[in-house]
Enzyme design. Structure first.
Site, PDB file in Angstrom:
ATOM      1  N   TRP A 156       0.695  -1.251   0.011  1.00  9.22           N
ATOM      2  CA  TRP A 156      -0.044   0.101   0.087  1.00  9.22           C
ATOM      3  C   TRP A 156       0.842   1.091   0.041  1.00  9.22           C
ATOM      4  O   TRP A 156       0.555   2.121   0.875  1.00  9.22           O
ATOM      5  CB  TRP A 156      -0.889  -0.118   1.129  1.00  9.22           C
ATOM      6  CG  TRP A 156      -1.483  -1.453   1.678  1.00  9.22           C
ATOM      7  CD1 TRP A 156      -1.385  -2.231   2.524  1.00  9.22           C
ATOM      8  CD2 TRP A 156      -2.576  -1.984   0.736  1.00  9.22           C
ATOM      9  NE1 TRP A 156      -1.990  -3.294   2.323  1.00  9.22           N
ATOM     10  CE2 TRP A 156      -2.838  -3.322   1.195  1.00  9.22           C
ATOM     11  CE3 TRP A 156      -3.268  -1.745  -0.638  1.00  9.22           C
ATOM     12  CZ2 TRP A 156      -3.757  -4.181   0.821  1.00  9.22           C
ATOM     13  CZ3 TRP A 156      -4.066  -2.684  -0.948  1.00  9.22           C
ATOM     14  CH2 TRP A 156      -4.518  -3.727  -0.399  1.00  9.22           C
ATOM     15  N   PHE A 174     -21.410  -2.422 -18.580  1.00 14.69           N
ATOM     16  CA  PHE A 174     -22.687  -1.963 -17.937  1.00 14.69           C
ATOM     17  C   PHE A 174     -23.409  -2.803 -16.902  1.00 14.69           C
ATOM     18  O   PHE A 174     -24.127  -2.242 -16.219  1.00 14.69           O
ATOM     19  CB  PHE A 174     -23.643  -1.833 -19.358  1.00 14.69           C
ATOM     20  CG  PHE A 174     -24.225  -2.928 -19.911  1.00 14.69           C
ATOM     21  CD1 PHE A 174     -25.523  -3.344 -19.208  1.00 14.69           C
ATOM     22  CD2 PHE A 174     -23.820  -3.940 -20.680  1.00 14.69           C
ATOM     23  CE1 PHE A 174     -25.962  -4.544 -19.585  1.00 14.69           C
ATOM     24  CE2 PHE A 174     -24.264  -5.026 -21.081  1.00 14.69           C
ATOM     25  CZ  PHE A 174     -25.435  -5.475 -20.693  1.00 14.69           C
ATOM     26  N   THR A 175     -23.202  -3.938 -16.914  1.00  9.38           N
ATOM     27  CA  THR A 175     -23.665  -4.957 -15.956  1.00  9.38           C
ATOM     28  C   THR A 175     -23.411  -4.322 -14.501  1.00  9.38           C
ATOM     29  O   THR A 175     -23.955  -4.902 -13.371  1.00  9.38           O
ATOM     30  CB  THR A 175     -23.359  -6.230 -15.896  1.00  9.38           C
ATOM     31  OG1 THR A 175     -21.902  -6.433 -15.838  1.00  9.38           O
ATOM     32  CG2 THR A 175     -23.766  -6.799 -17.366  1.00  9.38           C
TER      33      THR A 175
END
Length: 215
Positions: free
Chosen positions: A71, A88-89
């Site tokens: 991180w 788009f789903t």
């Protein structure tokens, strides 16, 4: 590598190693170590959400540094690649068990938005490091996750579902009505009419009730 699933003002990120999207059996794009972005564009999305996501994707510290500390580094720090795929789903809203996609931006508008998103990534980073799939195509995607790691990012004050907006508006209206109906103690004291028998009205000393004890 990382995979970013972007909804209206939100991103899901997963670490992976390999990403070759294929259309009709033909591999159309791939990257090495880096970030894969699955972009689900909402009817509510604007240029503001686009800029916010580009900035977050490129600067999010999800990689390790030279000493192995996690991180610590962004995709730009590590000079890794970014691969974007329209999805788009991600705008799915379940109605019972049936997916509903009315919150997804229509294809004609979404394609322009998607291309604009790619251009912003290229301008903010290196054009040769930004790859993409094929808009609107049925693709087979192979991802080998490294981790896996999944992170969701959201744009500030972004509300996707109009029902949620209505609920928040009603809550705000109730708060305003409550403030109107129940004024503060100091407000009531300032606005309360003075009675002729009110000793404080004649004496000028609030709360002085000594006159009540006098015959």
């Amino acid at each position: 590598m990382l995979m970013c699933d972007i909804k209206s003002g939100s991103v899901l990120i997963s670490v992976f190693f390999f990403f070759p999207p294929a259309v009709g059996g033909e591999q159309i794009s791939s990257i090495g170590r880096g970030i894969c972005v699955l972009l689900g564009i909402s009817v509510e999305d604007t240029h503001k959400e686009l800029e916010h996501m580009v900035r977050k994707i490129l600067n999010l510290r999800v990689f390790e540094d030279e000493s192995g500390k996690h991180w610590s580094k962004s995709v730009m720090d590590k000079q890794y690649e970014v691969l974007c795929v329209s999805q788009f789903t991600l705008q799915c809203i379940l109605k019972g068990n049936k997916p509903d996609y009315h919150m997804a931006m229509p294809a004609e508008q979404a394609e322009s938005f998607y291309n604009n998103f790619l251009e912003h990534l290229k301008k903010a980073y290196k054009p040769e490091f930004i790859k993409d799939g094929k808009f609107g195509a049925y693709m087979q995607v192979n991802i080998q996750n490294d981790g896996p790691v999944t992170i969701e990012l959201e744009c500030p004050a972004t509300i996707v579902d109009p029902k949620q907006l209505t609920k928040l508006e009603k809550q705000q209206q109730r708060k305003e009505k409550t403030r109107t109906k129940v004024p503060s103690e100091s407000s009531r004291e300032r606005t309360a009419p003075r009675s002729k028998d009110d000793p404080s009205a004649s004496s000028g000393a609030e709360g002085d009730v000594s006159s009540e004890r006098e015959p």
